[in-house]
Scaffold this active site. Structure first.
Site, short mmCIF file in Angstrom:
data_model
loop_
_atom_site.label_atom_id
_atom_site.label_comp_id
_atom_site.label_asym_id
_atom_site.label_seq_id
_atom_site.Cartn_x
_atom_site.Cartn_y
_atom_site.Cartn_z
N SER A 1 -0.18 107.02 55.66
CA SER A 1 0.49 108.31 55.76
C SER A 1 2.00 108.19 55.92
O SER A 1 2.71 109.19 55.81
CB SER A 1 -0.08 109.12 56.94
OG SER A 1 0.36 108.60 58.17
N LYS B 1 3.86 109.10 63.59
CA LYS B 1 4.33 110.19 62.73
C LYS B 1 5.79 110.51 63.05
O LYS B 1 6.33 110.13 64.09
CB LYS B 1 3.48 111.45 62.96
CG LYS B 1 2.05 111.34 62.47
CD LYS B 1 1.96 111.31 60.96
CE LYS B 1 0.52 111.32 60.47
NZ LYS B 1 -0.19 110.07 60.80
#
Length: 235
Positions: free
Chosen positions: A156, A194
């Site tokens: 990701s 993230k």
């Protein structure tokens, strides 16, 4: 190696079985670990079963059997809410080792940094473990403060240059600036790597891959565990 939540659940089930001989219900396990949904309990049970600590008995309600316990048990973990708090080494005060320089001219100093298991760069997982091993890092890559390392699993963050199999170096801190890449703990159970964005009273955990959606949470649900300061890659 078990995560804190896996250890807490295993010890809770073990203690309940010792007391009554009956496994706790999913609601009791959820309340004991202070989770918001039973889906987290399902994930924990599956992880413990895969690691050989418990067994689910077919065709029986609330049928769990504890097969084994960790080699070293810390009873203070059982039944209390806890955040991930890795064992760390001071970046400017920690143990310093010396290795031969690559050009053969003398030696250079390195820091021994603990690797704390895996971090999800994809769907959040209960990934952070106890100290598994150490790696040696040149001090100039770290700067002052406390540091730890995590192995990346998932894709990701590929557009930020972070790939599956990389090792990220994390400065331990509980705050981060807007747009910084952080280790975030969601609901005290899911760990993920993230980019952090603040949007009004909400916190967004943003992937660096268009295949993944940005996840938005209330500020009380997200705890920053550290900020990305470096990366190692094997070729």
């Amino acid at each position: 190696m078990l995560t804190r939540k896996q250890h807490e659940l295993l010890m809770f089930v073990h203690e309940r079985m010792k007391e009554s001989g009956i496994p706790p219900s999913f609601d009791e396990m959820k309340d004991a670990l202070d989770l918001k949904s039973k889906s987290g309990i399902h994930r924990l049970i599956t992880a413990l079963e895969e690691r050989g600590f418990i067994r689910r008995l077919p065709n029986r309600a609330r049928a769990l059997e504890v097969i084994k316990l960790p080699d070293s048990m810390n009873p203070t973990l059982g039944g209390r809410k806890s955040r991930f708090e890795p064992s760390v080494i001071e970046g400017d005060l920690g143990k310093v080792a010396r290795i031969a320089a690559a050009d053969g001219q003398g030696q250079q100093e390195v820091m021994n940094i603990p690797v704390m298991g895996r971090i999800a760069a994809g769907t959040p997982i209960e990934a952070i473990q106890n100290h598994s091993h150490t790696i040696s890092i040149p001090p100039q890559m770290l700067g002052p403060g406390e540091h730890f390392a995590l192995e990346v699993r998932g894709d990701s963050m590929i557009d930020a240059g972070i790939f599956d199999g990389d090792t990220v170096l994390i400065h331990k801190q509980n705050t981060a600036g807007n747009g910084e890449i952080v280790v975030a703990l969601v609901d005290d159970e899911e760990a993920t790597l993230k980019r952090l964005r603040r949007k009004g009273n909400s916190i967004a955990l943003e992937a660096a891959n268009p295949a993944y959606e940005t996840r938005i949470f209330g500020p009380e649900r997200v705890a920053v565990q550290g900020r990305l300061v470096g990366l190692l890659r094997k070729y």
